[in-house]
Scaffold this active site. Structure first.
Site, PDB file in Angstrom:
ATOM      1  N   LYS A 182       0.991  -1.412  -0.009  1.00 16.76           N
ATOM      2  CA  LYS A 182       0.030   0.115  -0.050  1.00 16.76           C
ATOM      3  C   LYS A 182       0.936   1.197  -0.181  1.00 16.76           C
ATOM      4  O   LYS A 182       1.574   1.505   0.914  1.00 16.76           O
ATOM      5  CB  LYS A 182      -1.063   0.126   1.372  1.00 16.76           C
ATOM      6  CG  LYS A 182      -1.942   1.094   1.204  1.00 16.76           C
ATOM      7  CD  LYS A 182      -2.893   1.255   2.156  1.00 16.76           C
ATOM      8  CE  LYS A 182      -4.003   2.186   2.038  1.00 16.76           C
ATOM      9  NZ  LYS A 182      -3.518   3.486   1.965  1.00 16.76           N
ATOM     10  N   ARG A 202      -3.926   8.737  -5.940  1.00 18.75           N
ATOM     11  CA  ARG A 202      -4.350   7.581  -6.623  1.00 18.75           C
ATOM     12  C   ARG A 202      -4.668   8.293  -8.125  1.00 18.75           C
ATOM     13  O   ARG A 202      -4.812   9.578  -8.186  1.00 18.75           O
ATOM     14  CB  ARG A 202      -5.869   7.579  -6.082  1.00 18.75           C
ATOM     15  CG  ARG A 202      -6.855   6.502  -6.974  1.00 18.75           C
ATOM     16  CD  ARG A 202      -6.772   5.165  -6.177  1.00 18.75           C
ATOM     17  NE  ARG A 202      -7.622   4.252  -6.940  1.00 18.75           N
ATOM     18  CZ  ARG A 202      -8.360   3.426  -6.277  1.00 18.75           C
ATOM     19  NH1 ARG A 202      -8.748   3.757  -5.219  1.00 18.75           N
ATOM     20  NH2 ARG A 202      -9.111   2.424  -6.770  1.00 18.75           N
ATOM     21  N   ARG A 222      -8.444  10.686  -7.972  1.00 15.76           N
ATOM     22  CA  ARG A 222      -9.555  10.045  -7.121  1.00 15.76           C
ATOM     23  C   ARG A 222     -10.957  10.663  -7.309  1.00 15.76           C
ATOM     24  O   ARG A 222     -11.915  10.166  -7.259  1.00 15.76           O
ATOM     25  CB  ARG A 222      -8.980   9.808  -5.827  1.00 15.76           C
ATOM     26  CG  ARG A 222      -9.772   9.313  -4.703  1.00 15.76           C
ATOM     27  CD  ARG A 222      -9.348   9.666  -3.299  1.00 15.76           C
ATOM     28  NE  ARG A 222     -10.134   9.250  -2.502  1.00 15.76           N
ATOM     29  CZ  ARG A 222     -10.078   7.888  -1.567  1.00 15.76           C
ATOM     30  NH1 ARG A 222      -8.680   7.464  -1.729  1.00 15.76           N
ATOM     31  NH2 ARG A 222     -10.915   7.657  -0.926  1.00 15.76           N
ATOM     32  N   PHE A 257      -2.110  -1.155 -10.058  1.00 15.97           N
ATOM     33  CA  PHE A 257      -2.503  -2.051  -9.586  1.00 15.97           C
ATOM     34  C   PHE A 257      -3.888  -2.564  -9.958  1.00 15.97           C
ATOM     35  O   PHE A 257      -4.426  -3.753  -9.524  1.00 15.97           O
ATOM     36  CB  PHE A 257      -2.682  -1.553  -7.903  1.00 15.97           C
ATOM     37  CG  PHE A 257      -3.432  -0.487  -7.600  1.00 15.97           C
ATOM     38  CD1 PHE A 257      -5.024  -0.402  -7.718  1.00 15.97           C
ATOM     39  CD2 PHE A 257      -2.698   0.579  -7.062  1.00 15.97           C
ATOM     40  CE1 PHE A 257      -5.499   0.723  -7.240  1.00 15.97           C
ATOM     41  CE2 PHE A 257      -3.590   1.742  -6.438  1.00 15.97           C
ATOM     42  CZ  PHE A 257      -4.990   1.785  -6.829  1.00 15.97           C
ATOM     43  N   ARG A 306     -17.794   1.188   0.439  1.00 17.64           N
ATOM     44  CA  ARG A 306     -16.613   0.589   0.863  1.00 17.64           C
ATOM     45  C   ARG A 306     -16.736  -1.034   1.386  1.00 17.64           C
ATOM     46  O   ARG A 306     -17.381  -1.301   2.276  1.00 17.64           O
ATOM     47  CB  ARG A 306     -16.031   1.204   2.380  1.00 17.64           C
ATOM     48  CG  ARG A 306     -15.066   2.399   1.991  1.00 17.64           C
ATOM     49  CD  ARG A 306     -14.579   3.008   3.376  1.00 17.64           C
ATOM     50  NE  ARG A 306     -14.097   4.324   3.196  1.00 17.64           N
ATOM     51  CZ  ARG A 306     -12.833   4.762   2.551  1.00 17.64           C
ATOM     52  NH1 ARG A 306     -11.978   3.438   2.210  1.00 17.64           N
ATOM     53  NH2 ARG A 306     -12.637   5.930   2.428  1.00 17.64           N
ATOM     54  N   LYS A 348      -7.022  -2.963   3.708  1.00 18.47           N
ATOM     55  CA  LYS A 348      -5.947  -2.219   3.900  1.00 18.47           C
ATOM     56  C   LYS A 348      -5.328  -2.697   5.479  1.00 18.47           C
ATOM     57  O   LYS A 348      -6.225  -2.548   6.301  1.00 18.47           O
ATOM     58  CB  LYS A 348      -6.036  -0.746   3.807  1.00 18.47           C
ATOM     59  CG  LYS A 348      -7.083  -0.089   4.664  1.00 18.47           C
ATOM     60  CD  LYS A 348      -7.148   1.322   4.115  1.00 18.47           C
ATOM     61  CE  LYS A 348      -8.434   1.967   4.965  1.00 18.47           C
ATOM     62  NZ  LYS A 348      -8.700   3.265   4.414  1.00 18.47           N
TER      63      LYS A 348
HETATM   64  P1  AMP Z   1      -7.597   4.636   1.919  1.00 13.95           P
HETATM   65  O1  AMP Z   1      -7.322   6.373   1.321  1.00 13.95           O
HETATM   66  O2  AMP Z   1      -6.663   4.782   3.287  1.00 13.95           O
HETATM   67  O3  AMP Z   1      -8.940   4.459   2.090  1.00 13.95           O
HETATM   68  O4  AMP Z   1      -6.633   3.745   1.042  1.00 13.95           O
HETATM   69  C1  AMP Z   1      -7.134   3.586  -0.170  1.00 13.95           C
HETATM   70  C2  AMP Z   1      -6.055   4.176  -1.204  1.00 13.95           C
HETATM   71  O5  AMP Z   1      -4.717   3.523  -1.084  1.00 13.95           O
HETATM   72  C3  AMP Z   1      -6.281   4.137  -2.623  1.00 13.95           C
HETATM   73  O6  AMP Z   1      -7.270   5.162  -2.860  1.00 13.95           O
HETATM   74  C4  AMP Z   1      -4.941   4.180  -3.342  1.00 13.95           C
HETATM   75  O7  AMP Z   1      -4.898   5.800  -3.339  1.00 13.95           O
HETATM   76  C5  AMP Z   1      -4.084   3.843  -2.246  1.00 13.95           C
HETATM   77  N1  AMP Z   1      -3.378   2.661  -2.543  1.00 13.95           N
HETATM   78  C6  AMP Z   1      -2.020   2.531  -2.108  1.00 13.95           C
HETATM   79  N2  AMP Z   1      -1.618   1.304  -2.593  1.00 13.95           N
HETATM   80  C7  AMP Z   1      -2.592   0.651  -3.340  1.00 13.95           C
HETATM   81  C8  AMP Z   1      -2.895  -0.629  -3.853  1.00 13.95           C
HETATM   82  N3  AMP Z   1      -1.973  -1.594  -3.895  1.00 13.95           N
HETATM   83  N4  AMP Z   1      -4.321  -0.956  -4.201  1.00 13.95           N
HETATM   84  C9  AMP Z   1      -5.055  -0.123  -3.909  1.00 13.95           C
HETATM   85  N5  AMP Z   1      -5.072   1.000  -3.538  1.00 13.95           N
HETATM   86  C10 AMP Z   1      -4.042   1.400  -3.132  1.00 13.95           C
END
Ligand code: AMP
Length: 505
Positions: free
Chosen positions: A211, A216, A231, A298, A367, A373
Site C-alpha cells: 500500500k 490515486r 481520485r 494495481f 467501501r 488495508k
Molecule cells: P485509503 O485512502 O486509506 O482508504 O486507502 C485506499 C487508497 O490507497 C487508494 O485510494 C489508493 O490511492 C491507495 N493505494 C495504495 N496502494 C494501493 C494498492 N496496492 N491497491 C489499492 N489502492 C492502493
C-alpha cells in the site's frame, strides 16, 4: 415541481438522523419530479447546481440584496434554466450580467428559498455524504436493485443522469452504462482490517500488494490519446506529462489503469505526500524535472477493446501484468509468506499492504471488504469543522482543529475531538488562511468552517465520551497531513472511529 418542495425536503433531511426517513423523503420527491426536472432535483438535493460550479463568488451573492418574494412561485426547471444561463456567461461585462441574472432569480425567491440558493451556489449545501443515501433513494423510487444504481453511478460519475435512467428505463437502462474511454469512473475503495491475519482469514485466495502512500490516478488511453484523472475524477493530464509519455509507450492500443503515483527520493524511498500532491496543481516544467512522478499500477479495467470490470481480480491482474511491465505495484498473487511482503513494504517506507480477494469484481461506491488495508499505525481521515485561535507562540494562528467523522447516513459530520499536535509552522500558516476562506461563522475563540477539508489524523484509539455528540472522542490525536485528494464524502465514518475504541466499550 416548485423549488419550495426541494427546500422543504432539504430541511426535512437535515432534521432527521434516520437513514430510512431520508431515503423516504428523497424517493418521494424523485417520484414526484417530472422527467425534465428530475436531474436538477437530484443535483439540488445533493447540494449542487446541475451545471456543477457556476462560477459565482460568495461576495457577489452576498451583495445581491434582492428583496425576498412573499409567496413561493419559482419552479425547479426555471431555477435550473436561470443557473444554466448564468454558468454560460463569459467575456467582458459577464460579471455584471451574471449579478443581474442572479438578482432577478433571487428577487423571485422567498426568504427560505434565497437562503437555500445562497448555500447551493456557495457550495455550503454540497453533501457528498448524502450520495450513498441518494443511491438507495433512487433504487427505492425506481424499484430497482441498489447494486444496479451503484454500478451506473460508478460508470457515469453523476447522480442526476443515473436517476433519470433509473426512473425512465429501469434496470435495463441502468445496465446500458458502459465503461467509456475518456470518461473517468468512480474508484473502488478499501476497508481497514485489524491485522494481516484477520485480512487473510477473511478471504480465500488473495493478492497482497504494497500500500503505497501517494495519490490515486486513473489513466485512460486510446491510441496515442491519454487522460489522467485524480481520485475525485478531476482531469490532471496537463500536469503530469511524464506519466502521459510513459503510458503512451505501453504495449497496447487501449487501456484503463488504476494506480497510485508518487515521487521518490534518490535512494528510492517515497517523498512526502505533500510534494506529490503539489504536482497535481502545477505543470511548470522545472517542477517536473525536480520531482519526477512514477506510477505504480494495481488494476486494469479495460485492455484492447475488452472491458474487465466484471472479471475477477485474478483475470484483471493477469491483464495488468501483461501490459504495465516495470510499473506494476510490488505484490504477489497467493503469496506463501504475506508477512514478508508487509515487512518489505514497511522497510521501504510505505504504509502497509492491501489484501485483495482474487475472486472479487471491481465495484465502487460502497467501501466493501474485497480490498482490505493493513496498516500498523492507526490513522483516520476526518473533516475539519473549525479551529481555535492559538496562544503564546501560536497567537494569531488558527491552531486547535475541531474534527468530525462522517455520518454514514448522510447527516453533517459528527464531532469526535480536537487537536493542535503535529502541525508544522508551514501548515499553521496555511490553515490560518485557508480556514478563513471557508469560514461559516466565528465567535471569540473559534472560526467554524464549511465541512470541505479532509485531514489525516494519527491516533491512539478512541474513548467513550459523553461530551461529544457521537459518544466517542479521539485519544492522543495528531495531524499527519491534509488530504486535498479526498472530499468529505471520502472521510472515515463515526463507525470507523467507534471501531478504534479501547477496551471494546
Ligand atoms: P485509503 O485512502 O486509506 O482508504 O486507502 C485506499 C487508497 O490507497 C487508494 O485510494 C489508493 O490511492 C491507495 N493505494 C495504495 N496502494 C494501493 C494498492 N496496492 N491497491 C489499492 N489502492 C492502493
Amino acid at each position: 415541481m416548485l423549488l419550495a418542495d426541494v427546500v422543504f425536503a432539504s430541511a426535512a433531511l437535515a432534521a432527521t438522523r434516520s437513514r430510512k426517513a431520508k431515503i423516504a423523503t428523497l424517493a418521494e420527491l424523485i417520484n414526484r419530479a417530472g422527467e425534465d426536472e428530475l436531474p436538477a432535483v437530484v443535483a439540488f438535493l445533493t447540494g449542487q447546481p446541475s451545471q456543477g460550479r457556476i462560477g459565482t463568488g460568495w461576495r457577489t451573492l452576498a451583495d445581491l440584496g434582492a428583496a425576498p418574494a412573499a409567496e413561493p412561485g419559482l419552479a425547479v426547471a426555471e431555477v435550473d434554466a436561470a443557473l444554466g444561463e448564468v454558468a454560460g456567461l463569459s467575456g467582458s461585462g459577464s460579471a455584471k450580467r451574471r449579478a443581474e441574472a442572479l438578482h432577478a432569480l433571487f428577487a423571485r425567491a422567498t426568504a427560505d428559498e434565497q437562503r437555500f440558493l445562497f448555500r447551493l451556489l456557495t457550495g455550503e449545501l454540497r453533501q457528498g455524504a448524502l450520495e450513498g443515501v441518494m443511491v438507495d433513494a433512487i433504487a427505492a423510487a425506481a424499484e430497482v436493485p441498489g447494486e444496479a444504481v451503484r454500478r451506473a453511478f460508478m460508470l457515469s460519475g453523476r447522480l442526476p443522469v443515473t436517476a433519470l435512467a433509473a426512473v425512465t428505463g429501469g434496470e435495463q437502462a441502468l445496465g446500458e452504462f458502459r465503461l467509456r474511454l475518456g470518461r473517468p469512473l468512480r474508484p473502488m475503495l478499501a476497508s481497514p482490517a485489524e491485522s494481516l491475519d484477520e485480512a487473510l482469514r477473511e478471504h480465500g485466495s488473495v493478492l497482497v500488494e504494497y500500500k503505497m502512500d501517494g495519490a490515486r490516478i486513473q489513466v485512460h488511453r486510446q491510441g496515442d490519446e491519454v487522460h489522467v484523472y485524480t481520485r475525485t475524477l478531476r482531469e490532471i493530464t496537463a500536469n503530469v506529462a511524464e506519466l502521459v509519455r510513459l503510458v503512451r509507450e505501453l504495449p497496447c492500443e487501449s487501456v484503463v489503469l488504476d494506480g497510485e503515483t508518487l515521487a521518490l527520493t534518490d535512494d528510492g524511498r517515497p517523498r512526502p505526500f505533500q510534494e506529490t500532491m503539489s504536482r497535481f496543481g502545477s505543470s511548470r516544467e522545472e517542477q517536473v524535472r525536480e520531482l519526477l512522478l512514477r506510477p505504480y499500477f494495481f488494476d486494469c479495467l479495460h485492455l484492447d477493446g475488452v472491458d474487465l470490470l466484471d472479471a475477477p481480480l485474478r483475470e484483471r491482474n493477469a491483464a495488468l501484468r501483461s501490459v504495465v511491465g516495470e510499473h506494476l505495484i510490488p505484490g504477489e498473487v497467493e503469496p506463501e509468506d504475506a508477512s514478508a511482503i508487509l515487512d518489505a513494504a514497511l522497510d521501504a517506507g510505505h504504509e502497509g499492504v492491501m489484501v485483495k480477494s482474487l475472486d472479487s469484481v471491481y465495484a465502487a461506491g460502497r467501501r466493501g471488504r474485497a480490498w482490505l488495508k493493513v496498516k500498523p499505525v492507526h490513522t483516520l481521515d476526518l473533516v475539519v469543522l473549525g479551529a481555535e485561535w492559538g496562544h503564546g507562540r501560536r497567537t494569531g494562528y488558527l491552531s486547535n482543529l475541531h474534527l468530525g467523522a462522517r455520518d454514514p447516513d448522510g447527516g453533517p459530520p459528527i464531532m469526535v475531538g480536537k487537536t493542535f499536535k503535529g502541525l508544522t509552522d508551514e501548515l499553521l500558516a496555511w490553515q490560518t488562511k485557508r480556514l478563513q476562506e471557508i469560514e461559516a461563522r466565528r465567535d471569540d475563540w473559534t472560526v467554524y468552517v464549511r465541512p470541505e477539508l479532509v485531514v489525516e489524523i494519527e491516533l491512539d484509539g478512541a474513548q467513550v465520551s459523553p461530551r461529544y455528540p457521537g459518544g466517542v472522542a479521539l485519544r492522543f490525536a495528531r495531524v499527519v497531513r491534509y488530504r486535498p485528494d479526498k472530499e468529505p464524502a471520502d472521510a472515515d465514518t463515526i463507525d470507523a472511529v467507534r471501531a478504534t475504541l479501547k477496551g471494546g466499550a
